[in-house]
Design a protein around this motif. Structure first.
Motif, short mmCIF file in Angstrom:
data_model
loop_
_atom_site.label_atom_id
_atom_site.label_comp_id
_atom_site.label_asym_id
_atom_site.label_seq_id
_atom_site.Cartn_x
_atom_site.Cartn_y
_atom_site.Cartn_z
N PHE A 506 0.86 -1.18 0.00
CA PHE A 506 0.00 0.00 0.00
C PHE A 506 0.90 1.24 0.00
CE2 PHE A 506 -3.03 -3.14 1.01
CZ PHE A 506 -4.29 -2.62 0.78
N LEU A 507 0.73 2.08 -1.00
CA LEU A 507 1.50 3.32 -1.12
C LEU A 507 0.66 4.46 -0.55
CD1 LEU A 507 2.93 2.87 -4.72
CD2 LEU A 507 3.97 2.22 -2.54
N GLY A 508 1.09 5.00 0.56
CA GLY A 508 0.32 6.00 1.28
C GLY A 508 -0.42 5.35 2.43
N LEU A 509 -0.35 5.98 3.60
CA LEU A 509 -0.92 5.35 4.80
C LEU A 509 -2.16 6.07 5.31
CD1 LEU A 509 -0.56 3.19 7.02
CD2 LEU A 509 0.84 4.84 8.26
N GLY A 510 -2.10 7.40 5.43
CA GLY A 510 -3.23 8.13 6.02
C GLY A 510 -3.48 7.68 7.44
N THR A 511 -4.73 7.38 7.74
CA THR A 511 -5.06 6.90 9.09
C THR A 511 -4.68 5.44 9.29
OG1 THR A 511 -7.29 6.20 8.43
CG2 THR A 511 -7.03 8.49 9.17
N GLY A 512 -4.30 4.75 8.22
CA GLY A 512 -3.95 3.34 8.31
C GLY A 512 -5.13 2.40 8.20
N TYR A 513 -6.36 2.94 8.09
CA TYR A 513 -7.55 2.11 8.12
C TYR A 513 -7.58 1.15 6.94
CZ TYR A 513 -12.47 0.90 8.84
OH TYR A 513 -13.65 0.23 9.06
N THR A 514 -7.30 1.64 5.73
CA THR A 514 -7.39 0.80 4.54
C THR A 514 -6.37 -0.33 4.58
OG1 THR A 514 -8.19 2.67 3.23
CG2 THR A 514 -7.30 0.81 2.03
N ALA A 578 -2.33 1.96 -4.67
CA ALA A 578 -1.83 3.33 -4.52
C ALA A 578 -2.95 4.21 -4.01
CB ALA A 578 -1.28 3.85 -5.84
N ASP A 579 -2.67 4.99 -2.99
CA ASP A 579 -3.68 5.77 -2.28
C ASP A 579 -4.12 6.99 -3.08
OD1 ASP A 579 -5.38 6.45 -0.26
OD2 ASP A 579 -3.84 6.88 1.23
N LEU A 580 -4.99 7.79 -2.44
CA LEU A 580 -5.55 8.99 -3.06
C LEU A 580 -4.59 10.16 -2.85
CD1 LEU A 580 -9.11 8.50 -1.56
CD2 LEU A 580 -8.45 8.03 -3.91
N PHE A 581 -3.48 10.18 -3.57
CA PHE A 581 -2.55 11.30 -3.47
C PHE A 581 -3.16 12.51 -4.15
CE2 PHE A 581 -0.03 7.35 -4.11
CZ PHE A 581 0.46 7.23 -2.83
N HIS A 582 -3.21 13.63 -3.41
CA HIS A 582 -3.77 14.84 -4.01
C HIS A 582 -2.80 15.34 -5.07
CE1 HIS A 582 -5.68 18.61 -4.65
NE2 HIS A 582 -6.49 18.50 -3.62
N PRO A 583 -3.20 15.35 -6.34
CA PRO A 583 -2.22 15.63 -7.41
C PRO A 583 -1.71 17.06 -7.41
CG PRO A 583 -4.45 15.52 -8.30
CD PRO A 583 -4.54 15.07 -6.87
N LEU A 614 -8.17 7.24 -7.48
CA LEU A 614 -8.15 8.66 -7.85
C LEU A 614 -9.41 9.33 -7.32
CD1 LEU A 614 -7.06 8.15 -11.56
CD2 LEU A 614 -5.62 9.02 -9.73
N ALA A 615 -9.25 10.46 -6.65
CA ALA A 615 -10.40 11.20 -6.12
C ALA A 615 -10.84 12.24 -7.15
CB ALA A 615 -10.01 11.88 -4.80
N LEU A 616 -11.99 12.01 -7.76
CA LEU A 616 -12.45 12.91 -8.81
C LEU A 616 -12.87 14.26 -8.24
CD1 LEU A 616 -12.63 12.63 -11.85
CD2 LEU A 616 -15.06 12.10 -11.62
N HIS A 617 -13.11 14.35 -6.93
CA HIS A 617 -13.42 15.65 -6.33
C HIS A 617 -12.16 16.48 -6.12
CE1 HIS A 617 -12.91 12.62 -3.15
NE2 HIS A 617 -12.36 13.58 -2.43
N GLN A 618 -10.98 15.93 -6.41
CA GLN A 618 -9.74 16.68 -6.29
C GLN A 618 -9.18 17.11 -7.64
OE1 GLN A 618 -7.21 13.96 -4.16
NE2 GLN A 618 -8.06 14.50 -2.15
N MET A 619 -9.81 16.73 -8.71
CA MET A 619 -9.27 17.04 -10.04
C MET A 619 -10.39 17.12 -11.06
SD MET A 619 -7.63 13.28 -10.93
CE MET A 619 -7.07 12.96 -9.26
N VAL A 651 -14.79 8.45 -5.99
CA VAL A 651 -13.45 7.87 -6.01
C VAL A 651 -13.44 6.77 -7.06
CG1 VAL A 651 -11.70 6.60 -4.71
CG2 VAL A 651 -13.00 8.44 -3.61
N ILE A 652 -12.48 6.85 -7.97
CA ILE A 652 -12.38 5.92 -9.09
C ILE A 652 -11.07 5.15 -8.99
CG2 ILE A 652 -12.18 5.75 -11.61
CD1 ILE A 652 -13.95 8.25 -11.74
#
Length: 837
Positions: A506-514, A578-583, A614-619, A651-652
């Motif tokens: 898993f690339l990216g941790l955040g809260t670690g929940y996923t 790969a996590d939701l990295f804000h581009p 990918l978070a479509l609400h970020q791009m 999220v896609i």
């Protein structure tokens, strides 16, 4: 007065040299980050290598330039070396990543990582950076007959640097790409060399008699001025590093944010240097005590404004709502208030100190070298040691105190105590300063966790309802304790698309929940890579909350740059998520390039599955298409999935296997049956109740994604289009997320494309049920998009009860419709005076 060699031409060439130098530095930092990583030690390694080269060049060649009767020859040679070596690096640096990253390793020791991060850039950049460092002394020597040569050349060189950094980020790199931009900048250097040869080929500098005062100066006389130059370089860049770190909490952290902050800082130093001669009362001959005191006051004023930077940045968007550039103008205004006045003092101080040491027989080259050496130490000392140890507020007080101490050391003995006492008082008062942090908290929200880390600030806040939220630099929310369906599906959907995964990355941790959800699979070993150690520390709070997943084998948490980690290793993973990295965040777009996706392909075990969320609400859709085009170059058979049916935060996921299509329905059904035995309750909570729910998340296959990506520019290391496009998606979004999703669904020709192999069912009845599911999903999303926002639950139920009932009649397996009906009826029943249908 007639100026030797042409003052105007010299200033013009100095400006072009400064523009090229800053543009080169930006390009080299980007290119080295692909192989050395974005860890602080790697970034500082490149920065220090550049500064050390500049310092060495000023020292080595500055003395020779000071003796030369034809300094223009030195200048032409130096510019030629910069241009030729820079052009060579344009070809060499992109080829380094495949062998340099494995040399660094997945988890190198700090010593090994630091040595490589400093040594490799230092050696590769040395010819160009040493040549850059010598250009200022050479040009000042060329104007030997001009009493204001130093101020003019320094101001012109720095003003050119401002133009260079802005032009590179706003126009040259987005328009040309890194390689073409590098060749263009190399052409500027070579053009400067040619112009110098043509214009000055017959000029000769008249040798000057040595200054009597300088000739009589002793080593002790020179020691204090050189120490002051060293300290001023350290304090100036230290102030910049501190301001940039705290201002990151008031801005969006895009490539434009950092370029504007650097440009405004440089602009202030250029203006300060240009004004120093016009206001000689501030800097009489000798030690510049008054300028040091003025600079201390300006730094203190700027740092006081730093505490209000978030409010200052909000003025332009509030005054000119709807203006596309208003958020960026807000960032620029905050940076101008915080960094502009101190930079004026720093520029004037540098020029005054140089004049002082020149009067004591020190060469300009040595003066510049010492000042640059101090600047080289500052980013690591301030960012890596002092900010994490003392916090930004105390570091700010320390910087002001240092200027005062320096002034006291230079002042006449009878005045020193007047300066030293306020410095001592400030140092004592600094111990009680409140933390300098810009957090946007709602009423009743409190801070549960806060760390000023080496690269960013990380916080956890708690609202009155007990919900915890993880933020990086205040702006970017990385998750909350309300993790639910979406976070579970981010792990489970790709996990169920592999027949028998044993190792997952898993690339990216955040809260670690996923990552924790994935680790519930008893046979799966999970590695989770996170860049910021403070995020890893914060994630443990979320992982230990009541209700958090409790895997028997918790994920192995690895602090590393995701890009470098993938390139550095050889072992294969069955699953990479790969996590939701804000581009739009600086550096994150490098995780969406074709080269990175090809590296992911190389780390997959045979039959392995990769998923990029990918978070479509970020791009905007165009930015999504650029990432999609890059992903398809590495994975032509990719398919797309929806993590959920949310319209406001869609999220896609892009799913693929490198050498074969994804498993068909029969394999997914078998995998789902095995998963139910191990963690069926988790699948139920994620509403992945059967294989139809898993495959029903798919919304486009290879042909549909090919159509969606048609004509979109590919995001590449050499052409980082996403970093620039995503920044404007953040500053000035064009459409709400639901409209972006609708446009993407139309462009990707949704469910009919999925009826082909390998998704096709062998049983015609099952195939018809799957097609009905996909059609129901499309109708469900259309119902949500047509529904006005803000309606009360009884009104929503009245409008949707019949359509959702009809939808369920056509596809009884489409559980989201049944879940929505049940939730609406419960909400309507709780509403006052309701009569739920």
């Amino acid at each position: 007065m007639r100026l030797n060699g042409g003052s105007l031409l010299a200033c013009l060439l100095a400006g072009l040299s400064g523009a090229a130098a800053l543009a080169w530095q930006g390009l080299w930092t980007l290119q080295f980050s692909a192989s050395l990583g974005h860890e602080f030690v790697a970034v500082m390694g490149v920065v220090a290598a550049i500064f050390i080269g500049l310092s060495a060049g000023a020292w080595w060649f500055g003395a020779a330039a000071a003796r030369s009767l034809r300094p223009w020859r030195w200048y032409a040679l130096l510019e030629g070396v910069i241009g030729a070596w820079g052009a060579l690096l344009c070809v060499v640096l992109p080829a380094l990543a495949p062998w340099l990253s494995p040399l660094v390793g997945e988890q190198p020791s700090p010593l090994i990582h630091g040595l490589l991060a400093f040594a490799v850039p230092g050696l590769l950049l040395l010819p160009a950076t040493t040549a850059m460092g010598a250009t200022l002394p050479v040009m000042v020597r060329q104007l030997a007959g001009d009493a204001r040569a130093l101020e003019r050349i320094y101001a012109a060189n720095t003003a050119g640097a401002v133009i260079g950094v802005l032009a590179a980020v706003f126009w040259i790199v987005p328009g040309l790409g890194l390689r073409a931009a590098g060749l263009t900048i190399a052409g500027m250097n070579l053009a400067c060399a040619l112009v110098a040869v043509i214009a000055w080929r017959s000029s000769t500098i008249v040798a000057q008699a040595p200054d009597a005062a300088a000739h009589g100066a002793t080593g002790a006389d020179r020691r204090l001025p050189l120490l002051a130059l060293l300290a001023s370089g350290f304090l100036g860049i230290g102030h910049e590093a501190l301001a940039v770190r705290v201002l990151a909490q008031a801005g969006e952290g895009t490539v434009y944010s950092h370029a504007l902050m650097l440009a405004l800082f440089l602009c202030g130093t250029a203006v300060g240097a240009a004004l120093t001669r016009r206001h000689g009362a501030l800097s009489p001959p000798g030690p510049p005590v008054r300028l040091l005191l003025l600079t201390a006051m300006l730094v203190a004023a700027g740092l006081l404004l730093l505490a209000a930077a978030d409010r200052i940045a909000a003025w332009p968007p509030a005054l000119i709502p709807g203006w596309r550039f208003a958020p960026l103008a807000g960032e620029a205004l905050a940076a101008l208030c915080v960094m502009g006045p101190p930079a004026l003092g720093m520029g004037a101080l540098f020029a005054a100190l140089c004049r002082w040491v020149l009067g004591r027989g020190v060469s300009l080259g040595l003066a510049v070298a010492v000042n640059t050496a101090g600047a080289a130490i500052a980013p690591a000392a301030i960012g890596m040691v002092l900010i994490p140890w003392l916090g930004p507020a105390r570091v700010a007080a320390l910087l002001v105190t240092a200027y005062l101490v320096l002034a006291a050391a230079m002042a006449p003995a009878r005045h020193r105590w007047r300066i030293a006492l306020p410095a001592l008082a400030l140092l004592v008062l600094a111990q009680g300063l409140p933390p300098l942090r810009l957090l946007e908290l709602t009423p009743g929200e409190r801070v549960r966790f806060y760390r000023d880390g080496i690269m960013a600030s990380v916080s956890i806040s708690e609202d009155p309802a007990g919900v915890l939220r993880l933020r990086i630099d205040n702006r970017a929310q990385e998750g909350s304790s309300q993790a639910g369906l979406v976070e579970q599906r981010l792990a489970l959907l790709p996990l169920l698309m592999h027949p028998d995964p044993r190792r997952a990355l898993f690339l990216g941790l955040g809260t670690g929940y996923t990552a924790q959800v994935a680790a519930i699979d008893p046979r799966l070993r999970v590695d989770a890579v996170e860049l910021l150690p403070e995020v890893v520390e914060a994630s443990r709070i979320f992982m230990n909350l009541p209700g958090a997943p409790r895997p028997q084998k918790p994920p192995r948490l690895i602090v590393a740059d995701a890009r470098r980690f993938v390139l550095a290793g050889q072992s294969g993973y069955d699953l990479i998520v790969a996590d939701l990295f804000h581009p739009a965040r600086s550096g994150a777009a490098s995780l969406y390039t074709r080269e990175h996706f090809q590296a992911l392909r190389g780390r997959l075990a045979p039959g392995g599955v990769v998923c990029q969320w990918l978070a479509l609400h970020q791009m905007e859709v165009d930015t999504f298409r650029q990432i999609l085009a890059a992903f398809r170059e590495a994975f032509p058979t990719a398919v797309a999935v929806l993590a959920s049916n949310s319209l406001d935060t869609p999220v896609i996921g892009l799913l693929a296997r490198p050498d074969e299509p994804l498993p068909g329905p029969q394999a997914v059904a078998a995998r789902h049956r095995a998963a139910r035995l191990a963690y069926g309750d988790l699948l139920e909570r994620a509403r992945l109740v059967d294989e139809y729910a898993v495959l029903g998340a798919l919304f486009s296959g290879p042909a549909g994604l090919q159509a969606a990506a048609a004509d979109a520019p590919v995001n590449r290391d050499d052409r980082p289009v996403v970093a620039h496009a995503a920044a404007w998606d953040t500053y000035a979004p064009q459409r709400p997320p639901r409209e972006r999703l609708a446009a993407l669904l139309d462009a990707a020709t949704p469910w009919p494309d999925l009826a082909a192999a390998p998704i096709a069912w062998e049983d015609p009845a099952q195939a018809a049920a799957m097609a009905a599911y996909w059609q129901a999903r499309s109708r469900y999303l259309a119902l949500g998009m047509a529904l006005p926002t803000g309606l009360p639950p009884p009104e929503i139920l009245t409008r949707l009860a019949a359509p959702l009932g009809a939808l369920l009649a056509d596809s009884p397996r489409f559980t989201p419709a049944a879940d929505t009906l049940a939730a609406l009826r419960a909400a309507a029943a709780r509403a006052p005076h309701s009569s739920a249908p």
